[in-house]
Design a protein around this motif. Structure first.
Motif, PDB file in Angstrom:
ATOM      1  N   ASN A   1       0.825  -1.009  -0.023  1.00 36.84           N
ATOM      2  CA  ASN A   1       0.028   0.010  -0.106  1.00 36.84           C
ATOM      3  C   ASN A   1       0.768   1.387  -0.073  1.00 36.84           C
ATOM      4  O   ASN A   1       1.187   1.747   1.166  1.00 36.84           O
ATOM      5  N   PRO A   2       1.228   1.685  -1.198  1.00 39.10           N
ATOM      6  CA  PRO A   2       2.245   2.631  -1.040  1.00 39.10           C
ATOM      7  C   PRO A   2       1.811   4.153  -0.535  1.00 39.10           C
ATOM      8  O   PRO A   2       0.664   4.525  -0.347  1.00 39.10           O
ATOM      9  N   SER A   3       2.773   4.713   0.002  1.00 45.21           N
ATOM     10  CA  SER A   3       2.507   5.960   0.754  1.00 45.21           C
ATOM     11  C   SER A   3       3.709   6.914   0.806  1.00 45.21           C
ATOM     12  O   SER A   3       4.816   6.229   0.716  1.00 45.21           O
ATOM     13  N   THR A   4       3.461   7.986   1.103  1.00 45.38           N
ATOM     14  CA  THR A   4       4.620   8.996   1.076  1.00 45.38           C
ATOM     15  C   THR A   4       5.665   8.868   2.544  1.00 45.38           C
ATOM     16  O   THR A   4       6.509   8.557   2.328  1.00 45.38           O
ATOM     17  N   HIS A   5       4.880   8.420   3.590  1.00 44.79           N
ATOM     18  CA  HIS A   5       5.418   8.092   4.580  1.00 44.79           C
ATOM     19  C   HIS A   5       6.466   6.703   4.641  1.00 44.79           C
ATOM     20  O   HIS A   5       7.290   6.718   4.931  1.00 44.79           O
ATOM     21  N   GLU A   6       5.685   5.816   3.796  1.00 45.31           N
ATOM     22  CA  GLU A   6       6.229   4.532   3.790  1.00 45.31           C
ATOM     23  C   GLU A   6       7.475   4.641   3.050  1.00 45.31           C
ATOM     24  O   GLU A   6       8.581   4.159   3.185  1.00 45.31           O
ATOM     25  N   LEU A   7       7.513   5.343   1.861  1.00 45.79           N
ATOM     26  CA  LEU A   7       8.492   5.736   0.933  1.00 45.79           C
ATOM     27  C   LEU A   7       9.734   6.362   1.650  1.00 45.79           C
ATOM     28  O   LEU A   7      11.018   6.055   1.521  1.00 45.79           O
TER      29      LEU A   7
ATOM     30  N   TYR B   1       4.866   0.441  -5.879  1.00 41.65           N
ATOM     31  CA  TYR B   1       5.195   1.850  -6.411  1.00 41.65           C
ATOM     32  C   TYR B   1       5.450   2.031  -8.011  1.00 41.65           C
ATOM     33  O   TYR B   1       5.502   0.959  -8.467  1.00 41.65           O
TER      34      TYR B   1
ATOM     35  N   VAL C   1       9.079   8.496  -8.336  1.00 39.51           N
ATOM     36  CA  VAL C   1       8.063   7.825  -7.996  1.00 39.51           C
ATOM     37  C   VAL C   1       6.631   8.842  -8.311  1.00 39.51           C
ATOM     38  O   VAL C   1       6.602   9.911  -7.797  1.00 39.51           O
ATOM     39  N   ASP C   2       5.831   8.232  -8.990  1.00 42.45           N
ATOM     40  CA  ASP C   2       4.573   8.906  -9.325  1.00 42.45           C
ATOM     41  C   ASP C   2       3.533   8.303  -8.500  1.00 42.45           C
ATOM     42  O   ASP C   2       3.624   7.146  -7.896  1.00 42.45           O
TER      43      ASP C   2
ATOM     44  N   LEU D   1       1.950   9.478  -5.789  1.00 45.89           N
ATOM     45  CA  LEU D   1       1.742  10.005  -4.400  1.00 45.89           C
ATOM     46  C   LEU D   1       1.310  11.437  -4.049  1.00 45.89           C
ATOM     47  O   LEU D   1       1.290  11.553  -3.027  1.00 45.89           O
ATOM     48  N   GLY D   2       1.054  12.015  -4.988  1.00 47.69           N
ATOM     49  CA  GLY D   2       0.860  13.452  -4.792  1.00 47.69           C
ATOM     50  C   GLY D   2       0.828  14.079  -6.252  1.00 47.69           C
ATOM     51  O   GLY D   2       0.909  13.451  -7.361  1.00 47.69           O
TER      52      GLY D   2
END
Length: 246
Positions: free
Chosen positions: A52-58, A129, A153-154, A156-157
């Protein structure tokens, strides 16, 4: 898992037709990779299963990678034999991802820029991702050349996010970036800019120029004065901060 020898084949879940055997092999390498960069078995299993990709995890993945996998170019040099020391031949970096994963994950080595970033790209894609490979300039005694590979990385925002664990002095956090605008590393203060790739510059091959329509450039906050590279390019002492990329 990290004590096992590398599988004969590395299957990428986003690049190969799925079978139970391939899924199992891919999951084994994902888990080994995550443990290699400091995650516990429980954390590794959660990351591999959730996808479950996320900015925090990245940001956490990037931080762990930077702390665990060093930039190193030992393989590009021949190491002569000496008293009690065996001769070690050159072992140049490769673009074959399975060999890079074997080196970084199972041999617990570092790597050259594109080795590290190819491997990190594989891991991120395996975790769901959306990652693109980009061209970036580096400084040499003869001036800048497109000699580096970076990652975007695309999804996420509103803008792509730059991650670059393969750079010798990499941003410690993901940096949102878009074409033509200056993006600043919030920790180091370095400035980044993505520009259209001018095919007439840098003695690019047709293949390189055709593959990359943009190039990432970087301005160091403290310059290169006082470093070994400073002597190579004629710098002396502490250089003043350069202007943002234009």
């Amino acid at each position: 898992i990290t004590s096992l020898s590398s599988p004969l084949s590395i299957f990428h879940p986003l690049m190969e037709a799925s079978t139970p055997e391939k899924d199992a092999a891919g999951t084994l390498v994902i888990l080994a990779y995550l443990e290699r960069i400091g995650f516990t078995p429980e954390e590794s299993s959660s990351l591999a299963n959730n996808r479950n990709p996320s900015t925090h995890e990245l940001a956490v993945l990037l931080r762990n990678h930077l702390l665990a996998v060093p930039f190193e170019n030992l393989g590009q040099h021949e190491h002569p034999s000496g008293e009690g020391v065996a001769h070690v031949a050159r072992d140049y970096p490769t673009l074959q991802v399975h060999k890079t994963l074997h080196k970084i994950v199972f041999c617990r080595r570092g790597g050259f820029c594109w080795e590290i970033n190819f491997a990190f790209c594989w891991l991120l894609r395996s975790l769901g991702y959306k990652v693109r490979i980009g061209s970036a300039n580096v400084i040499t005694p003869g001036g800048p050349i497109p000699g580096h590979l970076c990652l975007y990385v695309d999804g996420l925002g509103p803008d792509p996010v730059l991650v670059d664990p393969g750079f010798g002095d990499a941003p410690r956090v993901p940096v949102p970036i878009k074409m033509g605008a200056v993006a600043e590393d919030p920790q180091l203060g370095d400035a980044f800019k993505v520009l259209p790739n001018d095919r007439s510059l840098y003695n690019q091959t047709d293949a390189h120029a055709g593959r990359f329509d943009s190039v990432l450039v970087r301005a160091r906050k403290t310059g290169i004065g006082g470093s070994a590279m400073g002597a190579l390019v004629g710098g002396e002492g502490d250089a003043p901060p350069p202007p943002p990329p234009k």
